[in-house]
Design a protein around this motif. Structure first.
Motif, PDB file in Angstrom:
ATOM      1  N   THR A  62       0.837  -1.201   0.000  1.00 16.65           N
ATOM      2  CA  THR A  62       0.000   0.000   0.000  1.00 16.65           C
ATOM      3  C   THR A  62       0.871   1.249   0.000  1.00 16.65           C
ATOM      4  O   THR A  62       0.559   2.234  -0.682  1.00 16.65           O
ATOM      5  N   LEU A  63       1.973   1.209   0.753  1.00 16.46           N
ATOM      6  CA  LEU A  63       2.891   2.348   0.762  1.00 16.46           C
ATOM      7  C   LEU A  63       3.519   2.544  -0.615  1.00 16.46           C
ATOM      8  O   LEU A  63       3.664   3.672  -1.091  1.00 16.46           O
ATOM      9  N   ARG A  64       3.852   1.454  -1.283  1.00 19.75           N
ATOM     10  CA  ARG A  64       4.405   1.557  -2.631  1.00 19.75           C
ATOM     11  C   ARG A  64       3.371   2.172  -3.585  1.00 19.75           C
ATOM     12  O   ARG A  64       3.691   3.032  -4.395  1.00 19.75           O
ATOM     13  N   HIS A  65       2.112   1.729  -3.466  1.00 23.66           N
ATOM     14  CA  HIS A  65       1.056   2.297  -4.304  1.00 23.66           C
ATOM     15  C   HIS A  65       0.796   3.760  -3.934  1.00 23.66           C
ATOM     16  O   HIS A  65       0.489   4.587  -4.817  1.00 23.66           O
ATOM     17  N   TYR A  66       0.906   4.097  -2.674  1.00 18.41           N
ATOM     18  CA  TYR A  66       0.721   5.487  -2.240  1.00 18.41           C
ATOM     19  C   TYR A  66       1.813   6.372  -2.821  1.00 18.41           C
ATOM     20  O   TYR A  66       1.546   7.492  -3.292  1.00 18.41           O
ATOM     21  N   ASN A  67       3.055   5.855  -2.792  1.00 17.89           N
ATOM     22  CA  ASN A  67       4.170   6.630  -3.360  1.00 17.89           C
ATOM     23  C   ASN A  67       4.027   6.772  -4.877  1.00 17.89           C
ATOM     24  O   ASN A  67       4.480   7.757  -5.459  1.00 17.89           O
ATOM     25  N   ALA A  68       3.375   5.786  -5.496  1.00 22.95           N
ATOM     26  CA  ALA A  68       3.144   5.871  -6.937  1.00 22.95           C
ATOM     27  C   ALA A  68       1.855   6.628  -7.244  1.00 22.95           C
ATOM     28  O   ALA A  68       1.453   6.739  -8.393  1.00 22.95           O
ATOM     29  N   MET A  69       1.208   7.125  -6.207  1.00 25.73           N
ATOM     30  CA  MET A  69      -0.033   7.889  -6.292  1.00 25.73           C
ATOM     31  C   MET A  69      -1.190   7.069  -6.835  1.00 25.73           C
ATOM     32  O   MET A  69      -2.098   7.602  -7.469  1.00 25.73           O
ATOM     33  N   ASP A  70      -1.152   5.746  -6.571  1.00 29.52           N
ATOM     34  CA  ASP A  70      -2.281   4.888  -6.937  1.00 29.52           C
ATOM     35  C   ASP A  70      -3.232   4.666  -5.760  1.00 29.52           C
ATOM     36  O   ASP A  70      -4.340   4.165  -5.947  1.00 29.52           O
ATOM     37  N   ALA A  71      -2.792   4.981  -4.545  1.00 33.36           N
ATOM     38  CA  ALA A  71      -3.620   4.761  -3.350  1.00 33.36           C
ATOM     39  C   ALA A  71      -3.760   6.079  -2.610  1.00 33.36           C
ATOM     40  O   ALA A  71      -2.870   6.930  -2.625  1.00 33.36           O
ATOM     41  N   ASP A  72      -4.914   6.227  -1.961  1.00 32.48           N
ATOM     42  CA  ASP A  72      -5.122   7.451  -1.197  1.00 32.48           C
ATOM     43  C   ASP A  72      -4.584   7.278   0.236  1.00 32.48           C
ATOM     44  O   ASP A  72      -4.277   6.178   0.667  1.00 32.48           O
ATOM     45  N   PRO A  73      -4.475   8.346   0.989  1.00 30.67           N
ATOM     46  CA  PRO A  73      -3.929   8.258   2.349  1.00 30.67           C
ATOM     47  C   PRO A  73      -4.782   7.397   3.270  1.00 30.67           C
ATOM     48  O   PRO A  73      -4.271   6.772   4.202  1.00 30.67           O
ATOM     49  N   PHE A  74      -6.078   7.322   3.003  1.00 32.05           N
ATOM     50  CA  PHE A  74      -6.952   6.517   3.851  1.00 32.05           C
ATOM     51  C   PHE A  74      -6.653   5.022   3.710  1.00 32.05           C
ATOM     52  O   PHE A  74      -6.735   4.271   4.673  1.00 32.05           O
ATOM     53  N   ALA A  75      -6.270   4.594   2.516  1.00 29.92           N
ATOM     54  CA  ALA A  75      -5.880   3.195   2.318  1.00 29.92           C
ATOM     55  C   ALA A  75      -4.597   2.898   3.090  1.00 29.92           C
ATOM     56  O   ALA A  75      -4.441   1.827   3.679  1.00 29.92           O
ATOM     57  N   LEU A  76      -3.684   3.848   3.118  1.00 25.03           N
ATOM     58  CA  LEU A  76      -2.441   3.679   3.871  1.00 25.03           C
ATOM     59  C   LEU A  76      -2.717   3.611   5.367  1.00 25.03           C
ATOM     60  O   LEU A  76      -2.157   2.773   6.081  1.00 25.03           O
ATOM     61  N   ILE A  77      -3.616   4.472   5.824  1.00 30.94           N
ATOM     62  CA  ILE A  77      -4.003   4.449   7.246  1.00 30.94           C
ATOM     63  C   ILE A  77      -4.687   3.126   7.588  1.00 30.94           C
ATOM     64  O   ILE A  77      -4.416   2.527   8.631  1.00 30.94           O
ATOM     65  N   ALA A  78      -5.564   2.644   6.709  1.00 29.85           N
ATOM     66  CA  ALA A  78      -6.255   1.372   6.949  1.00 29.85           C
ATOM     67  C   ALA A  78      -5.262   0.215   6.975  1.00 29.85           C
ATOM     68  O   ALA A  78      -5.379  -0.697   7.805  1.00 29.85           O
ATOM     69  N   ALA A  79      -4.267   0.254   6.110  1.00 26.75           N
ATOM     70  CA  ALA A  79      -3.260  -0.821   6.107  1.00 26.75           C
ATOM     71  C   ALA A  79      -2.437  -0.783   7.392  1.00 26.75           C
ATOM     72  O   ALA A  79      -2.135  -1.823   7.984  1.00 26.75           O
ATOM     73  N   ARG A  80      -2.068   0.433   7.824  1.00 24.14           N
ATOM     74  CA  ARG A  80      -1.307   0.556   9.077  1.00 24.14           C
ATOM     75  C   ARG A  80      -2.163   0.103  10.259  1.00 24.14           C
ATOM     76  O   ARG A  80      -1.671  -0.536  11.188  1.00 24.14           O
ATOM     77  N   HIS A  81      -3.436   0.443  10.221  1.00 27.65           N
ATOM     78  CA  HIS A  81      -4.359   0.009  11.267  1.00 27.65           C
ATOM     79  C   HIS A  81      -4.446  -1.522  11.305  1.00 27.65           C
ATOM     80  O   HIS A  81      -4.527  -2.126  12.366  1.00 27.65           O
ATOM     81  N   GLY A  82      -4.434  -2.151  10.143  1.00 30.41           N
ATOM     82  CA  GLY A  82      -4.457  -3.614  10.078  1.00 30.41           C
ATOM     83  C   GLY A  82      -3.229  -4.234  10.729  1.00 30.41           C
ATOM     84  O   GLY A  82      -3.324  -5.256  11.422  1.00 30.41           O
ATOM     85  N   VAL A  83      -2.066  -3.636  10.535  1.00 29.96           N
ATOM     86  CA  VAL A  83      -0.837  -4.145  11.161  1.00 29.96           C
ATOM     87  C   VAL A  83      -0.928  -4.014  12.676  1.00 29.96           C
ATOM     88  O   VAL A  83      -0.633  -4.956  13.420  1.00 29.96           O
ATOM     89  N   VAL A  84      -1.344  -2.849  13.140  1.00 33.08           N
ATOM     90  CA  VAL A  84      -1.456  -2.620  14.581  1.00 33.08           C
ATOM     91  C   VAL A  84      -2.490  -3.559  15.194  1.00 33.08           C
ATOM     92  O   VAL A  84      -2.272  -4.146  16.272  1.00 33.08           O
ATOM     93  N   ASP A  85      -3.611  -3.736  14.507  1.00 30.03           N
ATOM     94  CA  ASP A  85      -4.642  -4.644  15.000  1.00 30.03           C
ATOM     95  C   ASP A  85      -4.121  -6.082  15.074  1.00 30.03           C
ATOM     96  O   ASP A  85      -4.369  -6.793  16.054  1.00 30.03           O
ATOM     97  N   GLY A  86      -3.385  -6.521  14.081  1.00 27.69           N
ATOM     98  CA  GLY A  86      -2.803  -7.863  14.097  1.00 27.69           C
ATOM     99  C   GLY A  86      -1.812  -8.042  15.233  1.00 27.69           C
ATOM    100  O   GLY A  86      -1.774  -9.093  15.888  1.00 27.69           O
ATOM    101  N   GLU A  87      -1.005  -7.004  15.487  1.00 28.59           N
ATOM    102  CA  GLU A  87      -0.050  -7.090  16.594  1.00 28.59           C
ATOM    103  C   GLU A  87      -0.757  -7.113  17.940  1.00 28.59           C
ATOM    104  O   GLU A  87      -0.338  -7.827  18.853  1.00 28.59           O
TER     105      GLU A  87
END
Length: 192
Positions: free
Chosen positions: A130-155
């Motif tokens: 998601t970060l790679r897609h965000y840097n390529a401007m294919d993903a919005d910041p909310f997708a990046l936040i949701a992906a980070r939230h998924g990592v934190v939730d898994g931990e």
């Protein structure tokens, strides 16, 4: 795998129950003996008839003609049966607690291992993509936040599974040392 046998062998409650059962059995046997021999005495008898003094053994026996101690025998036998049933029930409850503790510990272990080996790495990989897609401007910041939230939730799930595994192992260890723990129940989740 030997948790049930180890818990039964080490249980202080079962040892006390066996002692109570044995004591009740001994009381029942004593009452049965008193039913046919209520009184027994052995001693020395001295007889003096004025001319001569004689010394000899003396035996005193009671004969149960009218009192065969049926009530006392029945009470002692009922107490022995009650103690045996209580011991069997305690052993059954301990075996069930040992099986439940084993199943809980294994389930928590497998869940924590799956979260550590599969879920958290996958969520980190999703975050990296998601970060790679965000840097390529294919993903919005909310997708990046949701992906980070998924990592934190898994931990968080992984830490919670480790906590549950540690609590289950504490109960397993206590059972193998002869003590049954009464762990506090997990707080109920509030309705959303």
């Amino acid at each position: 795998d030997r948790l049930e046998a180890d818990a039964v062998a080490a249980s202080l409650d079962l040892a006390a129950g066996r002692a109570r059962r044995d004591a009740a059995d001994h009381r029942a046997a004593a009452e049965a003996t008193r039913a046919w021999l209520p009184e027994l005495g052995v001693g020395v008898a001295v007889a003096d008839d004025g001319h001569q003094t004689g010394v000899g053994p003396a035996v005193r026996l009671g004969v149960p003609l009218f009192d065969q101690r049926r009530g006392e025998r029945a009470r002692a036998e009922a107490e022995a049966r009650r103690a045996a049933h209580a011991l069997a029930a305690d052993a059954l409850e301990l075996r069930a607690a040992a099986r439940a503790a084993r199943i809980t510990a294994l389930a928590a272990y497998h869940e924590a291992r799956r979260l550590r080996d599969v879920v958290v790495p996958l969520r980190r990989q999703i975050l990296a993509e998601t970060l790679r897609h965000y840097n390529a401007m294919d993903a919005d910041p909310f997708a990046l936040i949701a992906a980070r939230h998924g990592v934190v939730d898994g931990e968080h799930q992984y830490v919670d599974a480790r906590r549950r595994f540690a609590a289950a192992m504490a109960e397993v260890t206590a059972l193998t040392r002869g003590v049954a723990l009464a762990l506090p129940a997990a707080p109920a989740e509030e309705p959303r």
